[in-house]
Design an enzyme around this catalytic site. Structure first.
Site, PDB file in Angstrom:
ATOM      1  N   CYS B 163      24.818   0.690  46.952  1.00 47.64           N
ATOM      2  CA  CYS B 163      24.191   1.141  45.648  1.00 47.64           C
ATOM      3  C   CYS B 163      22.793   1.845  46.095  1.00 47.64           C
ATOM      4  O   CYS B 163      21.949   1.820  45.226  1.00 47.64           O
ATOM      5  CB  CYS B 163      23.982  -0.196  44.851  1.00 47.64           C
ATOM      6  N   HIS B 303      15.188  -1.155  40.926  1.00 48.25           N
ATOM      7  CA  HIS B 303      16.599  -1.448  41.290  1.00 48.25           C
ATOM      8  C   HIS B 303      17.246  -2.316  40.043  1.00 48.25           C
ATOM      9  O   HIS B 303      18.107  -2.014  39.538  1.00 48.25           O
ATOM     10  CB  HIS B 303      17.020  -1.879  42.799  1.00 48.25           C
ATOM     11  N   GLU B 314      13.180  -8.628  43.977  1.00 49.81           N
ATOM     12  CA  GLU B 314      12.405  -7.320  43.915  1.00 49.81           C
ATOM     13  C   GLU B 314      11.224  -7.375  43.467  1.00 49.81           C
ATOM     14  O   GLU B 314      10.191  -6.913  43.846  1.00 49.81           O
ATOM     15  CB  GLU B 314      13.400  -6.254  43.041  1.00 49.81           C
ATOM     16  N   LYS B 335      19.135   0.506  34.334  1.00 53.59           N
ATOM     17  CA  LYS B 335      20.383  -0.270  34.383  1.00 53.59           C
ATOM     18  C   LYS B 335      20.697  -0.855  33.095  1.00 53.59           C
ATOM     19  O   LYS B 335      21.718  -1.308  32.735  1.00 53.59           O
ATOM     20  CB  LYS B 335      20.594  -0.861  35.517  1.00 53.59           C
ATOM     21  N   HIS B 340      25.181  -0.165  36.063  1.00 57.02           N
ATOM     22  CA  HIS B 340      24.940   0.019  37.628  1.00 57.02           C
ATOM     23  C   HIS B 340      25.833   1.042  37.838  1.00 57.02           C
ATOM     24  O   HIS B 340      27.157   0.904  37.990  1.00 57.02           O
ATOM     25  CB  HIS B 340      24.984  -1.021  38.220  1.00 57.02           C
ATOM     26  N   PHE B 400      24.324  -3.471  48.780  1.00 58.67           N
ATOM     27  CA  PHE B 400      25.226  -4.390  49.695  1.00 58.67           C
ATOM     28  C   PHE B 400      25.267  -3.872  50.995  1.00 58.67           C
ATOM     29  O   PHE B 400      25.524  -2.684  51.321  1.00 58.67           O
ATOM     30  CB  PHE B 400      26.593  -4.406  48.986  1.00 58.67           C
TER      31      PHE B 400
END
Lengths: 82, 412
Positions: B163, B303, B314, B335, B340, B400
């Site tokens: 991502c 994010h 975050e 998002k 996403h 990831f």
């Protein structure tokens, strides 16, 4: 058994689907690569679709000999199940 | 490495809230959700039956023959890239092909082509597998096809970092220009993974929201009721070029890509570092590379995927990276509206960041009804105004594998 014109017309529909060439431009004297914008990968698609449509087997070794629509029509015509 | 400035001169996107950039931006400012209940039959058996599909199907835009030779991810990428290309006024032939590069990322690659051809193999045999399968499914296919479409003959690249991929593509393009390998690079990301296998697999990771009965409320970053992300699809592309090249051809400039920071957590393959140290280092690196001071950052496109752990980590990371100077920062999560987009997320959110700087407005984060009490950031829940003058913003993307990529932008 399909007639010559039925095979040409069927192939024209396949070439239209694969390469977007108008079906009425797919005539016996046309070269797949030079005239119809069918590249080598698209030619494999055309061959596999033709096998299914006309009930023939087109061996990989034979594909290089099918330069024009007429070559393909003649091969299919002479190899159709009786 | 030269200190060459790099600017954004063109934007393109096809997203869950719009088929192009103007429509997407208007929808984001209006707080529009692109998440829907999936209507496909296969969705009925899945634990998660919601996703954010593109607002405009690619076949409504692309030529049929061109489209059938592309994976869905490649279709999205081509649409976005050609919009950006035309927006940058480069479709008139003013870029030297050998100085023109591409960096279009993907998180997962041509997964729908791969899986549909596997279905064909099982059902009809090997003779019926498409000869186009490999050129369609390879992860670099969208980048290569964009390169073919615009005639790019410098490097054509596909960064893959889950991502974080979209942001990594932007960082890579900046490097290409600063290292003197290209003058113009079309950068971005694409993703088309709304298919039962990835949907089932993400659900098995407990990564997806299960709010099946309220898809538009499912993506709720920083809200106490968040329970995972909503899978989105689409693509976004930016034309970036050296400031010198842009000035030479009198190009419009949206913003400057001031710098990038790339780090790895080395903590866990799927879980973020709980205090977000890798993310902190990425943001600090982006600030250092760009020469932007923490107090100059007025906006962060986070994010913020709507997962329980990631959103909090975050926030901690942002606070640390800015040395606690967060009072002037307005944060938001795109998002919350688009879901996403995985490998396209960083690119789409960079477009939102660039337009926020240009228009001095931050789109809202929707569904933030009950903010998580641990969140100390000022998060936009309505459309918010940014100050005039020279301002800067950060766009974060994490993936990831422990990938962290932050991009710093300055107003033009």
């Amino acid at each position: 058994m399909a007639s010559t014109e039925e095979i040409r017309s069927g192939l024209a529909d396949i070439v239209n689907e694969v390469a977007g060439i108008p079906a009425d431009e797919v005539q016996l004297d046309k070269s797949f690569i030079d005239d119809l914008d069918v590249d080598s990968l698209s030619m494999v698609e055309v061959v596999v679709a033709a096998e299914e449509t006309f009930g023939v087997k087109i061996p990989d070794d034979e594909v290089k000999n099918l330069k024009t629509v007429g070559d393909a029509v003649a091969f299919i015509e002479s190899n159709q199940a009786a | 490495m030269s200190s060459q400035r790099v600017v954004v001169t063109g934007l393109g996107a096809t997203s869950p809230v719009g088929g192009d950039v103007p429509t997407t931006w208007a929808a984001l400012l209006a707080g529009t959700s692109g998440a829907r209940r999936l209507t496909e039959e296969w969705a009925d058996q899945l634990p998660v039956r919601i996703a954010a599909r593109v607002a405009v199907e690619p076949l409504e835009v692309l030529d049929r023959v061109k489209a059938r030779r592309l994976d869905r991810s490649g279709q999205f990428a081509l649409i976005a890239a050609l919009e950006a290309w035309a927006d940058a006024d480069l479709d008139t032939g003013s870029a030297d092909p050998e100085r023109l590069g591409v960096a279009i990322a993907s998180g997962i690659g041509g997964v729908t082509t791969l899986l549909s051809n596997y279905d064909t193999l099982l059902e009809k045999g090997p003779r019926r597998v498409s000869p186009l399968s490999i050129p369609m499914l390879m992860p670099n296919s969208p980048a290569a096809n964009v390169g073919l479409a615009i005639g790019a003959k410098a490097g054509v690249h596909t960064p893959v970092s889950a991502c974080a991929s979209g942001n990594e593509a932007i960082a890579h393009g900046v490097d290409m220009i600063r290292l003197g390998r290209a003058d113009v690079v079309v950068v971005g990301g694409t993703e088309a993974a709304i298919h039962p296998l990835p949907m089932a697999a993400f659900a098995q990771m407990m990564a997806l929201s299960k709010r099946n009965d309220a898809p538009e409320q499912a993506s709720r970053p920083w809200d106490a009721g968040r329970d995972g992300f909503v899978l989105g699809e689409g693509a976004a592309a930016l034309v970036i070029e050296s400031a010198e090249h842009a000035a030479g051809r009198g190009a419009q400039v949206y913003a400057e890509v001031a710098g990038a920071g790339i780090t790895a957590d080395s903590h866990d393959i799927a879980q973020p570092d709980p205090v977000g140290y890798g993310a902190t280092r990425a943001m600090r690196m982006a600030l250092k590379e760009s020469g932007v001071e923490p107090r100059e950052i007025v906006h962060i496109n986070a994010h913020a995927t709507s997962t329980p752990q990631g959103d909090i980590a975050e926030c901690l990371a942002i606070t640390t990276a800015l040395d606690g100077r967060i009072d002037q920062v307005i944060a938001t999560s795109t998002k919350s509206m688009t879901g996403h987009l995985l490998g396209a997320a960083g690119a789409l959110e960079s477009i939102a960041t660039v337009l926020a700087l240009r228009d001095r407005v931050v789109p809202p984060t929707i569904n933030l009804d009950d903010p998580d009490p641990t969140v100390k950031l000022d998060i936009a829940t309505t459309r918010r105004t940014l100050p005039s003058g020279d301002i800067a913003a950060l766009n974060n993307s994490f993936g990831f594998g422990g990938h962290n990529v932050a991009i710093a932008f300055r107003s033009a």
